[in-house]
Design a protein around this motif. Structure first.
Motif, mmCIF file in Angstrom:
data_model
loop_
_atom_site.group_PDB
_atom_site.id
_atom_site.type_symbol
_atom_site.label_atom_id
_atom_site.label_comp_id
_atom_site.label_asym_id
_atom_site.label_seq_id
_atom_site.Cartn_x
_atom_site.Cartn_y
_atom_site.Cartn_z
ATOM 1 N N PRO A 1 0.684 -1.172 0.042
ATOM 2 C CA PRO A 1 0.111 -0.066 -0.005
ATOM 3 C C PRO A 1 1.021 1.309 -0.041
ATOM 4 O O PRO A 1 0.409 2.492 -0.399
ATOM 5 N N SER A 2 2.193 1.058 0.344
ATOM 6 C CA SER A 2 2.909 2.299 0.462
ATOM 7 C C SER A 2 3.759 2.824 -0.995
ATOM 8 O O SER A 2 4.141 3.539 -0.849
ATOM 9 N N GLN A 3 3.513 1.644 -1.802
ATOM 10 C CA GLN A 3 3.970 2.245 -2.989
ATOM 11 C C GLN A 3 2.969 2.314 -4.240
ATOM 12 O O GLN A 3 2.922 2.441 -5.119
ATOM 13 N N THR A 4 1.618 2.269 -3.637
ATOM 14 C CA THR A 4 0.348 2.154 -4.339
ATOM 15 C C THR A 4 -0.566 3.572 -3.999
ATOM 16 O O THR A 4 -0.833 3.615 -3.010
ATOM 17 N N ASN A 5 -0.592 4.125 -5.057
ATOM 18 C CA ASN A 5 -1.450 5.466 -4.797
ATOM 19 C C ASN A 5 -2.668 5.720 -5.693
ATOM 20 O O ASN A 5 -2.508 5.164 -7.031
ATOM 21 N N PRO A 6 -3.553 6.462 -5.241
ATOM 22 C CA PRO A 6 -4.902 6.784 -6.117
ATOM 23 C C PRO A 6 -4.231 7.889 -7.413
ATOM 24 O O PRO A 6 -3.508 8.616 -7.116
ATOM 25 N N LEU A 7 -4.696 7.428 -8.622
ATOM 26 C CA LEU A 7 -4.654 8.392 -9.837
ATOM 27 C C LEU A 7 -5.772 9.094 -10.164
ATOM 28 O O LEU A 7 -6.856 8.507 -10.226
ATOM 29 N N ALA A 8 -5.899 10.457 -10.095
ATOM 30 C CA ALA A 8 -6.836 11.273 -10.303
ATOM 31 C C ALA A 8 -6.897 11.549 -12.013
ATOM 32 O O ALA A 8 -6.330 12.325 -12.307
#
Length: 242
Positions: A198-205
């Motif tokens: 989860p620390s290398q995975t982020n939401p993309l707007a």
């Protein structure tokens, strides 16, 4: 980084930024341009990472320097960031860009037209930044170096684009560079479900739509804050395209 990100929490080539050799796929006649920006230009949930050092209550401030070293940028039409990928660029020499100056990140003439809800970046885990204003221990006009993927701060180990674990090196007192992959998806839970941290995975707007001219923003707005050890850290917030 309250994250161990990327911040995270995210870019050789015959691109516009130097004399590195480019690497892209599916050549088409339309030019594709990616510009960087540190400004928030679309609503998205703030990237929140959990720092084992304990986050303190602190009023975040803007950054007037947010320097990222990019090695590779790929996009996928799969929201879970699974292959196949289209390589926007790849190089062994770092492409260093200050996102607060709206830099050109990539200018290529080969990419398959389509919509890409996943962006995968291979970057240095060392971020350089400077607060725009002074807030407690974060001093304006002071340059800080942050090693966000270090021993004891990795939480769940990062994996590369092929799913292989990336060992963390360095400490807060003795930073050491690791070249890590960070993933941005319009549905990050699907990436995490494939075993990624989860620390290398982020939401993309917003997904990338090609061909055309697009701005990849990695916002440094209200992103600088005190960390749990009394130092200063940056946790980039909104990420996406416009």
């Amino acid at each position: 980084m309250r994250q161990a990100t990327a911040a995270l929490r995210l870019i050789a080539l015959v691109l516009m930024f130097g004399c590195d050799s480019a690497k892209s796929t599916d050549v088409s006649p339309s030019e594709f341009v990616v510009r960087g920006s540190s400004r928030r230009v679309a609503p998205v949930g703030r990237i929140q990472k959990v720092d084992p050092d304990i986050a303190l209550a602190f009023r975040p401030v803007n950054a007037d320097l947010f320097r990222v070293s990019f090695f590779e940028m790929r996009v996928s039409a799969n929201v879970n960031c699974a292959a196949p990928f289209v390589t926007i660029f790849s190089g062994t020499t770092a492409l260093v860009r200050d996102m607060t100056t709206d830099p050109v990140i990539a200018r290529v003439t080969g990419i398959t037209a389509g919509t890409y809800p996943c962006v995968a970046l291979r970057v240095s885990d060392q971020l350089t930044f400077s607060p725009a204003t002074t807030e407690t221990t974060c001093a304006a006009a002071t340059t800080y170096l942050q090693d966000f993927y270090r021993v004891g701060n990795e939480l769940v180990a990062f994996r590369d684009i092929d799913g292989v674990v990336i060992p963390a090196t360095g400490t807060r007192a003795a930073p050491s560079e690791d070249r890590v992959w960070v993933f941005f998806s319009t549905n990050p839970a699907t990436v995490i479900a494939r075993g990624y941290s989860p620390s290398q995975t982020n939401p993309l707007a917003g997904a990338l739509v090609a061909p055309g001219t697009t701005t990849f923003f990695w916002s440094a707005e209200n992103s600088v804050q005190q960390d749990g050890a009394g130092g200063c850290e940056i946790i980039p917030s909104s990420v996406g395209f416009r």
